[in-house]
Design a protein around this motif. Structure first.
Motif, PDB file in Angstrom:
ATOM      1  N   TYR A 109      -5.993  -7.894  -3.501  1.00 28.52           N
ATOM      2  CA  TYR A 109      -7.279  -7.347  -2.606  1.00 28.52           C
ATOM      3  C   TYR A 109      -8.319  -8.495  -2.633  1.00 28.52           C
ATOM      4  O   TYR A 109      -8.397  -9.036  -1.146  1.00 28.52           O
ATOM      5  CB  TYR A 109      -7.996  -6.250  -2.977  1.00 28.52           C
ATOM      6  CG  TYR A 109      -6.871  -5.095  -3.399  1.00 28.52           C
ATOM      7  CD1 TYR A 109      -5.700  -4.581  -2.867  1.00 28.52           C
ATOM      8  CD2 TYR A 109      -6.994  -4.556  -4.821  1.00 28.52           C
ATOM      9  CE1 TYR A 109      -4.801  -3.701  -3.069  1.00 28.52           C
ATOM     10  CE2 TYR A 109      -6.117  -3.506  -5.508  1.00 28.52           C
ATOM     11  CZ  TYR A 109      -4.990  -3.220  -4.551  1.00 28.52           C
ATOM     12  OH  TYR A 109      -4.220  -2.348  -5.041  1.00 28.52           O
ATOM     13  N   THR A 162       0.267   4.134   0.919  1.00 26.71           N
ATOM     14  CA  THR A 162      -0.029   5.067   1.959  1.00 26.71           C
ATOM     15  C   THR A 162       0.740   4.645   3.209  1.00 26.71           C
ATOM     16  O   THR A 162       1.675   5.319   3.958  1.00 26.71           O
ATOM     17  CB  THR A 162      -1.479   5.279   2.256  1.00 26.71           C
ATOM     18  OG1 THR A 162      -2.200   5.164   1.114  1.00 26.71           O
ATOM     19  CG2 THR A 162      -1.727   6.627   2.851  1.00 26.71           C
ATOM     20  N   ASP A 163       0.387   3.267   3.720  1.00 22.33           N
ATOM     21  CA  ASP A 163       0.990   2.858   4.962  1.00 22.33           C
ATOM     22  C   ASP A 163       2.369   1.959   4.709  1.00 22.33           C
ATOM     23  O   ASP A 163       2.632   1.045   5.760  1.00 22.33           O
ATOM     24  CB  ASP A 163      -0.050   2.438   5.971  1.00 22.33           C
ATOM     25  CG  ASP A 163      -0.786   1.388   5.242  1.00 22.33           C
ATOM     26  OD1 ASP A 163      -0.518   0.808   4.111  1.00 22.33           O
ATOM     27  OD2 ASP A 163      -1.837   0.876   5.926  1.00 22.33           O
ATOM     28  N   LEU A 166      -0.229  -6.160   1.086  1.00 31.48           N
ATOM     29  CA  LEU A 166      -1.423  -6.112   0.762  1.00 31.48           C
ATOM     30  C   LEU A 166      -1.971  -7.496   0.756  1.00 31.48           C
ATOM     31  O   LEU A 166      -1.190  -8.438   0.548  1.00 31.48           O
ATOM     32  CB  LEU A 166      -1.747  -5.323  -0.715  1.00 31.48           C
ATOM     33  CG  LEU A 166      -1.428  -3.962  -0.678  1.00 31.48           C
ATOM     34  CD1 LEU A 166      -1.154  -3.477  -2.205  1.00 31.48           C
ATOM     35  CD2 LEU A 166      -2.331  -2.826  -0.026  1.00 31.48           C
ATOM     36  N   ASN A 191       0.878  -1.231   0.038  1.00 37.29           N
ATOM     37  CA  ASN A 191       0.038  -0.010  -0.027  1.00 37.29           C
ATOM     38  C   ASN A 191       1.023   1.177   0.125  1.00 37.29           C
ATOM     39  O   ASN A 191       1.865   1.262   0.795  1.00 37.29           O
ATOM     40  CB  ASN A 191      -0.957  -0.095   1.170  1.00 37.29           C
ATOM     41  CG  ASN A 191      -1.718   1.023   1.181  1.00 37.29           C
ATOM     42  OD1 ASN A 191      -1.708   2.058   0.748  1.00 37.29           O
ATOM     43  ND2 ASN A 191      -2.886   0.898   2.101  1.00 37.29           N
TER      44      ASN A 191
HETATM   45  C1  LIG Z   1      -3.837   1.555   2.207  1.00 40.34           C
HETATM   46  O1  LIG Z   1      -3.677   2.132   3.670  1.00 40.34           O
HETATM   47  C2  LIG Z   1      -4.638   3.254   4.047  1.00 40.34           C
HETATM   48  C3  LIG Z   1      -4.430   3.737   5.070  1.00 40.34           C
HETATM   49  O2  LIG Z   1      -4.024   2.812   6.033  1.00 40.34           O
HETATM   50  C4  LIG Z   1      -6.002   2.609   3.684  1.00 40.34           C
HETATM   51  O3  LIG Z   1      -7.012   3.768   3.859  1.00 40.34           O
HETATM   52  C5  LIG Z   1      -6.172   2.295   2.502  1.00 40.34           C
HETATM   53  O4  LIG Z   1      -7.673   1.739   2.552  1.00 40.34           O
HETATM   54  C6  LIG Z   1      -5.181   1.056   1.957  1.00 40.34           C
HETATM   55  N1  LIG Z   1      -5.535   0.598   0.668  1.00 40.34           N
HETATM   56  C7  LIG Z   1      -5.578  -0.743   0.440  1.00 40.34           C
HETATM   57  C8  LIG Z   1      -5.546  -0.926  -1.161  1.00 40.34           C
HETATM   58  O5  LIG Z   1      -5.462  -1.556   1.333  1.00 40.34           O
END
Ligand SMILES: *[C@@H]1O[C@H](CO)[C@@H](O)[C@H](O)[C@H]1NC(C)=O
Ligand SMILES: *[C@@H]1O[C@H](CO)[C@@H](O)[C@H](O)[C@H]1NC(C)=O
Ligand SMILES: *[C@@H]1O[C@H](CO)[C@@H](O)[C@H](O)[C@H]1NC(C)=O
Ligand SMILES: *[C@@H]1O[C@H](CO)[C@@H](O)[C@H](O)[C@H]1NC(C)=O
Length: 675
Positions: free
Chosen positions: A255, A77-78, A82, A75
Motif C-alpha cells: 500500500y 474484495t475486488d 494491490l 484485494n
Molecule cells: C479493496 O477493494 C475495495 C473495493 O474496491 C476497496 O473499497 C478497498 O479500499 C480496497 N482495499 C485496499 C486495501 O486497497
C-alpha cells in the motif's frame, strides 16, 4: 564499538516500526539479523558482514533470495492487484572490469524455488520452455549487464520490466541517470506500483535521496499476473562472464511508500571500488599479515612457474572465463584417453565434468605454433565467446598453457548430426526432427551473419559441425575457423579453410570467405539432411558422386522426391521436403549472385515467402566446367583445404568413436600431454 552502535541503531529502528513483523512491511539494513526470514536457494548466501550475495563471479550460477512468507498481493474484495513499494541497495562487481554477466532481477513470483530456471540470459527466472507462459506468474524488474540478442535487449547496461518472459515490455538504459550498473558501486533502486493509477515506476540513484523523476515509468495492471499470494525477492545469474551480485539493504511495503534505507547502516560491498575499504585495509593490515601474504604469494608464484601456467598480461584483457589448467585437467581426469570424444579440425576433444559441479563440458585442445598467432586466435575466440544464441554451441571459457589452447564448450549429449544422417547411428531422425534442426541452424546463421554486432562468417558449416542438444535442437559448433569482420568491411584475403564438398567455387579462386560462401555450404547441408547422403559419396555410381549434381539431375527430370532419404520410408511432409530441396539447390548455386541471404533462406523455411517456381540452372563458374570441390571431374583433393569431410575417420569432434587412432597424424599428438 561500531558494531554495538550498529546493533543499537537496528534495535531502535525495530522498536520504532511496530508493523515490522507483519508480512506486508519489512526493512533490512544488512541481512545479518534476518534470521530465517530470508530464504536462500542455489548459490545465494549471507556473508559474515550481513551482505546478501546472490552469486559470486563463477560462470553459470543461479542465486535466489526471497522473503520467507508469501505476501497477499490482491484485494480480497475486488481481487485487484494491490499497490506496493520497495527500495533496495545493490552492487554488481564483475570479474573483469567493464564486462558484466549476467544480472539480477527484483522478482515477484508464485514460487520462491524457480527450480527449473537457468543461468545466463535467463537470470535464474525461466527456461526456454516456459518463456512467455502466462502460467509462470512472474513479474520482474531486471538489472541486466549483458546485451542479449534473443530477448532484444537494448544494451549491456539496462533496466527492464519483465512479465512472464525475459523479453522486456519496457526497458531503459541506466546511463540515462549516468549510472553504470556493473561499476561495482553501491546503487539504490526504488520500485513503486500504484494500482489505482495502474502505473509502475523504477527510480535509480547513487545516493540516498530519491530523484523526483523515475528512470522508467510504465502503465501496467498487475492483476492478471499476480495470484492472491506471491513471494518477493531477488534472482540473479552469471553466464560465460560473471559478476558477484550483492544486495546490502532492502525495504518493502504494501500500500504505502517503502521506508527509506539508511545507507550508513549498510554493510560494505566486498571488492567494490570503495575508498572506505581501501582505508580499512591500509590501516589495519598488520605487518604479520603482510608477511604471510608475501610468503603465500611467492609460493603461489613458484607453483605457477613450475606448472608453466603463466598468465601473460594480454590474457587478462580477454573476455570469457579463463579456466585454470588444473581445473581442466581435473575435469577431464588428466586428459585421459577414456574421456576422448574425438578429433576436430585442430585437435582433440575430451569430455569433462567441472570440479564442484555436475556441469558436463567438452574440452577442445588446440595447438598453435606461433605465439603471435595464438594471441590473435585467443582474442578472436574471446569475441566469439560473447556470441549467444540457442542454436550455437556455447563457449564457456578457455585456458592457455604454453602453446596449447583449451576451449571449454557446452557438452552436447546427442553428438553431431553427421552420425545420424549418414547412417552410422541406428537412430533414424524423423522428418520433423530434421526440419527442426535445419531451421535451428538457419536461425543460428542469421544471427552470425546479421544480428550480432559484427558479421561472423562460420566458414566450416557441415553436418559434422552441427551438434544436437538434449532436445535434438541443431546447434552450430566449432567456430575455430570463424573470422570476424566489422559490418560492411571488406573481408581480407586469407588462407582458404573449410571442408571439401562444402566449398563455394569462388572461395578457392578469391580466397575471400563471405556470408555467401556460408550460404553455399548451408545449401549442401540441406541436401545432405533430406537425402541422408554425404556431399561426395566416394562409393557411389559416377552420376551419384556429387550430391548437388545428382539432386540437380533429379530436379531436371522432374522426379525430385526420389532423392529423399529412403530410410524415412515415405513418412515426411512433401511440401516441406520440396522447400528444403529447392532451397538447397538455390543456396548451392555456383553463382554467388543467385544465392539468397541467410535471412531470405530463413523466410523460405518459415513459409513466409514462396520459393521461385523456376530455379536458375547451376551456372558455370568462371567459364569452367569444374569447380574446386571437384564436381564434374575426378575429385582432385588440394592442399589449400584444411579440413576434410567428416567421413575421415574420427574427424568429428563430438562423436564418440570406438576405434580412434590416438596418434594419427594429429599435430597435437606430442603436445598437451604435460603431466
Ligand atoms: C479493496 O477493494 C475495495 C473495493 O474496491 C476497496 O473499497 C478497498 O479500499 C480496497 N482495499 C485496499 C486495501 O486497497
Ligand atoms: C504453460 O505452462 C503450463 C504449466 O507448466 C503448461 O501446462 C502449458 O502447456 C504451458 N503453455 C504453453 C503455451 O507452453
Ligand atoms: C508484455 O509483453 C508480452 C509479450 O512480450 C505481452 O504478451 C504482454 O501483453 C505485455 N504486457 C503488457 C502489460 O504490456
Ligand atoms: C511515477 O512517477 C511520476 C512522475 O514521473 C509520478 O507523478 C507518479 O506519482 C509516480 N507513480 C508512482 C506509483 O510512484
Amino acid at each position: 564499538m561500531a558494531k554495538r552502535l550498529l546493533l543499537f541503531l537496528i534495535l531502535l529502528l525495530l522498536l520504532s516500526s511496530p508493523k515490522f513483523c507483519e508480512a506486508d512491511e519489512f526493512i533490512f539494513h544488512g541481512f545479518k539479523s534476518s534470521g530465517s526470514r530470508i530464504s536462500l536457494n542455489a548459490v545465494a548466501e549471507i556473508e559474515h558482514n550481513g551482505i546478501l550475495k546472490l552469486t559470486n563471479d563463477t560462470p553459470r550460477l543461479v542465486g535466489h533470495a526471497f522473503y520467507e512468507s508469501p505476501i497477499k498481493f490482491k484485494n480480497s474484495t475486488d481481487a485487484k492487484a494491490l499497490s506496493f513499494s520497495t527500495a533496495f541497495v545493490f552492487a554488481i562487481v564483475p570479474e573483469y572490469e567493464k564486462l558484466g554477466g549476467h544480472g539480477f532481477a527484483f522478482t515477484v513470483s508464485k514460487s520462491k524455488e524457480l527450480s527449473r530456471a537457468l543461468p545466463n540470459q535467463y537470470l535464474g527466472l525461466m527456461n526456454p520452455s516456459n518463456l512467455g507462459n502466462i502460467s509462470n506468474h512472474v513479474f520482474a524488474v531486471e538489472f541486466d549487464t549483458v546485451k542479449d540478442f534473443e530477448f532484444g535487449d537494448i544494451n549491456d547496461n539496462h533496466i527492464g520490466i519483465d512479465i512472464n518472459s525475459l523479453v522486456s515490455n519496457a526497458s531503459v538504459s541506466a546511463s540515462k541517470e549516468g549510472i553504470n550498473l556493473k561499476s561495482g558501486m553501491r546503487i539504490q533502486a526504488w520500485i513503486d506500483y500504484d494500482s489505482t493509477r495502474q502505473e509502475l515506476n523504477v527510480t535509480l540513484s547513487l545516493s540516498s535521496s530519491k530523484p523526483s523523476v523515475p528512470i522508467l515509468s510504465y502503465p501496467l495492471d498487475l492483476t492478471p499476473i499476480f495470484m492472491e499470494y506471491m513471494y518477493v525477492g531477488f534472482s540473479a545469474s552469471t553466464g560465460l562472464l560473471a559478476s558477484s551480485h550483492f544486495i546490502s539493504g532492502w525495504s518493502f511495503t504494501m500500500y504505502g511508500q517503502a521506508k527509506s534505507l539508511d545507507l550508513s547502516l549498510l554493510p560494505s560491498i566486498p571488492g567494490a571500488k570503495n575508498n572506505q575499504v581501501a582505508l580499512i585495509l591500509g590501516t589495519s593490515l598488520s605487518a604479520a599479515a603482510f608477511m604471510v601474504l608475501a610468503i603465500g604469494l611467492s609460493l603461489y608464484i613458484l607453483k605457477k612457474i613450475k606448472n608453466r601456467d603463466v598468465i601473460e598480461s594480454w590474457e587478462l584483457d580477454i573476455g570469457p572465463h579463463r579456466f585454470s589448467y588444473k581445473e581442466l585437467k581435473k575435469a577431464t581426469r588428466g586428459f585421459r584417453d577414456k574421456e576422448l570424444l574425438g578429433f576436430g579440425g585442430f585437435g582433440r576433444v575430451y569430455k569433462g565434468t567441472l570440479p564442484g559441479s555436475s556441469n558436463q563440458v567438452a574440452v577442445k585442445q588446440i595447438n598453435h605454433e606461433s605465439k603471435h598467432g595464438l594471441r590473435a586466435f585467443v582474442s578472436e575466440i574471446a569475441s566469439i565467446g560473447r556470441l549467444r544464441h540457442r542454436n550455437l554451441v556455447l563457449l564457456q571459457g578457455w585456458c592457455r598453457r604454453g602453446g596449447d589452447l583449451l576451449l571449454v564448450y557446452d557438452f552436447m549429449p546427442n553428438g553431431s548430426l553427421d552420425k545420424y544422417i549418414f547412417g552410422e547411428s541406428k537412430i533414424i531422425l524423423t522428418w520433423e526432427q530434421r526440419f527442426k534442426i535445419i531451421k535451428g541452424v538457419a536461425s543460428g546463421l542469421v544471427y552470425l551473419h546479421e544480428e550480432w554486432e559484427q558479421t561472423v562468417i562460420h566458414r566450416d558449416i557441415k553436418a559434422g559441425n552441427v551438434l544436437l542438444d538434449s532436445e535434438m535442437n541443431g546447434r552450430l559448433g566449432d567456430f575455430g575457423f570463424a573470422k570476424l569482420y566489422e559490418h560492411g568491411a571488406n573481408p581480407t584475403t586469407t588462407k582458404v579453410v573449410g571442408t571439401l564438398g562444402y566449398l563455394a567455387p569462388e572461395l578457392t579462386k578469391t580466397g575471400k570467405p563471405t556470408t555467401s560462401s556460408d550460404v553455399y555450404a548451408f545449401g549442401v547441408l540441406l541436401l545432405e539432411v533430406v537425402c541422408g547422403r554425404r556431399p561426395i559419396e566416394a562409393k557411389a555410381m559416377p552420376e551419384e558422386l556429387f550430391l548437388v549434381d545428382w539432386v540437380w539431375d533429379k530436379w531436371k527430370q522432374g522426379s525430385i522426391l526420389e532423392v529423399v532419404d529412403s530410410r524415412l520410408q515415405g513418412k515426411y511432409d512433401e511440401t516441406e521436403a520440396v522447400v528444403v530441396i529447392k532451397l538447397g539447390l538455390l543456396c548451392s548455386n555456383n553463382a554467388q549472385a543467385k544465392r539468397p541471404s541467410m535471412r531470405q533462406a530463413m523466410r523460405y523455411l518459415e513459409g513466409e515467402m514462396a520459393l521461385p517456381q523456376v530455379l536458375a540452372a547451376p551456372s558455370e563458374f568462371d567459364g569452367k566446367k569444374v569447380d574446386d570441390n571437384g564436381r564434374r571431374s575426378s575429385p582432385g583433393f588440394e592442399d589449400s583445404v584444411h579440413s576434410y569431410p567428416s567421413y575421415e575417420k574420427g574427424s568429428t569432434w563430438w562423436s564418440v568413436e570406438g576405434d580412434v587412432d590416438l596418434e594419427a597424424g594429429s599435430p597435437l599428438s606430442s603436445s598437451c600431454r604435460v603431466e
